[in-house]
Scaffold this active site. Structure first.
Site, PDB file in Angstrom:
ATOM      1  N   HIS A 121       0.801  -1.224   0.000  1.00  0.00           N
ATOM      2  CA  HIS A 121       0.000   0.000   0.000  1.00  0.00           C
ATOM      3  C   HIS A 121       0.838   1.280   0.000  1.00  0.00           C
ATOM      4  O   HIS A 121       0.701   2.136  -0.869  1.00  0.00           O
ATOM      5  CB  HIS A 121      -0.891   0.039   1.251  1.00  0.00           C
ATOM      6  CG  HIS A 121      -1.797  -1.124   1.404  1.00  0.00           C
ATOM      7  ND1 HIS A 121      -2.998  -1.265   0.744  1.00  0.00           N
ATOM      8  CD2 HIS A 121      -1.682  -2.227   2.176  1.00  0.00           C
ATOM      9  CE1 HIS A 121      -3.585  -2.382   1.105  1.00  0.00           C
ATOM     10  NE2 HIS A 121      -2.819  -3.000   1.965  1.00  0.00           N
TER      11      HIS A 121
HETATM   12  O1  RIB Z   1      -4.725  -0.089   4.937  1.00  0.00           O
HETATM   13  C1  RIB Z   1      -3.337  -0.135   4.709  1.00  0.00           C
HETATM   14  C2  RIB Z   1      -2.615   0.851   5.569  1.00  0.00           C
HETATM   15  O2  RIB Z   1      -2.743   0.497   6.935  1.00  0.00           O
HETATM   16  C3  RIB Z   1      -1.105   0.887   5.307  1.00  0.00           C
HETATM   17  O3  RIB Z   1      -0.618   2.180   5.580  1.00  0.00           O
HETATM   18  C4  RIB Z   1      -0.556  -0.078   6.309  1.00  0.00           C
HETATM   19  O4  RIB Z   1       0.802   0.201   6.659  1.00  0.00           O
HETATM   20  C5  RIB Z   1      -1.463   0.189   7.477  1.00  0.00           C
HETATM   21  O5  RIB Z   1      -0.950   1.329   8.159  1.00  0.00           O
END
Ligand code: RIB
Ligand code: CA
Length: 314
Positions: free
Chosen positions: A242
């Site tokens: 992500h």
């Molecule tokens: O939903 C994904 C996010 O939540 C990313 O930033 C992961 O590191 C968690 O923080």
């Protein structure tokens, strides 16, 4: 001709994908990473701070200041995610204990001081719950004029991962997210719509490992249980990296499909608390648009960028 670097401050809850995003940012000669602020999220602040210091030192960038921020959301109790990022926050990766110490200033003071002193506007890249950023904008609204834009990992126009509609970073601190979305600062929202398309398959992970670099080895180790969880829990043939999508957007916005929208945070819905409500309707009042929402990505180019970043750390 010297490439004008993009001045950036990241805000992280290191975390596996945070670590990859930091590694990617530090490998680029187009990014001037002025500092990293840390918040509780994937794990407690103690662990996310420790992990961030470890990652920065391990990848040879002890010059980058790391400042500790909020250890809990503005209103809610802290919710951490060991199921995804492990008890340590870095999955199964084992990094040397850091010898570097956090910056003397707390995160919000560091953000304020760095923004005030900078000649150029700075791009903020939060990839975590938005507690630190909300505190900055609330306590020191004058710094908004020194923020180029906020390129965040968070939210989702059409999906959630904590429930049907809420993404983790928004879910942990919806009130903070509301402050940020309502702040008037330009926002690029790298939500689940694009980050769930930004995954690494086992073949990709082996290619990262095959770079035979400390970064490739780190990714392969950290992605271990992270990959298993994603492949078993979601419809993906790999694990979503992500946070790295934010840095990818900065370096190659042409690889990412975006659409303008008005995004509002829901902070009181019984079933929709923490949802980023994205209005794309053609007949909406576009003067209220506050975000560029990312919806798709050239995944192959994304993966190749990660591989190239690993090779930087030969
Ligand atoms: O939903 C994904 C996010 O939540 C990313 O930033 C992961 O590191 C968690 O923080
Ligand atoms: Ca994160």
């Amino acid at each position: 001709m010297d490439i004008k670097k993009i001045p950036v401050i990241m805000d992280v809850d290191t975390g596996i994908d945070d670590a990859v995003a930091i590694m990617l940012a530090m490998s680029s000669d187009k990014i001037d990473l002025k500092g990293i602020t840390v918040v509780a999220g994937n794990q407690t602040l103690e662990k996310t701070l420790h992990n961030t210091l470890s990652v920065v030192e391990y990848f040879g960038r002890s010059d980058i200041p790391v400042a500790a921020g909020a250890d809990r959301p503005l209103v809610k109790e802290l919710y951490v995610d060991p199921a995804t990022h492990g008890e340590s926050g870095l999955g199964t990766a084992k990094l040397p204990q850091p010898t570097i110490k956090p910056h003397a200033l707390d995160a919000v003071s560091f953000l304020r001081e760095t923004l005030e002193k900078s000649e150029d506007k700075i791009t903020l890249v939060p990839v975590a719950p938005l507690t630190n950023i909300a505190l900055l904008l609330t306590c020191y609204p004058h710094v908004k004029e020194k923020i180029e834009k906020i390129v965040m990992m968070g939210g989702g126009a059409f999906e959630g991962n904590m429930n049907a509609v809420s993404e983790f970073n928004m879910f942990v601190d919806p009130e903070a997210a509301q402050i940020v979305f309502d702040s008037g600062v330009d926002i690029v929202m790298c939500g689940l719509d694009v980050t769930m398309k930004s995954y690494t398959t086992m073949e990709d992970i082996l290619a990262l490992k095959a770079t035979d670099t400390k970064a490739g080895d780190f990714c392969a180790e950290a992605f271990g249980v992270y990959y298993d969880r994603y492949v078993s829990n979601s419809r993906l043939p790999g694990c979503a990296v992500h946070d790295a999508v934010t840095i990818t957007y900065l370096l190659h916005p042409e690889w990412i499909k975006t659409e303008k929208a008005n995004v509002k945070m829901d902070i009181d819905g019984a079933e929709t608390y923490g949802q980023t409500v994205c209005d794309f309707r053609p007949d909406r009042d576009k003067t209220n648009d506050n975000a560029l929402v990312c919806l798709d990505i050239d995944r192959e180019k994304f993966v190749n960028l990660l591989i190239k970043a690993c090779e930087y750390y030969k």
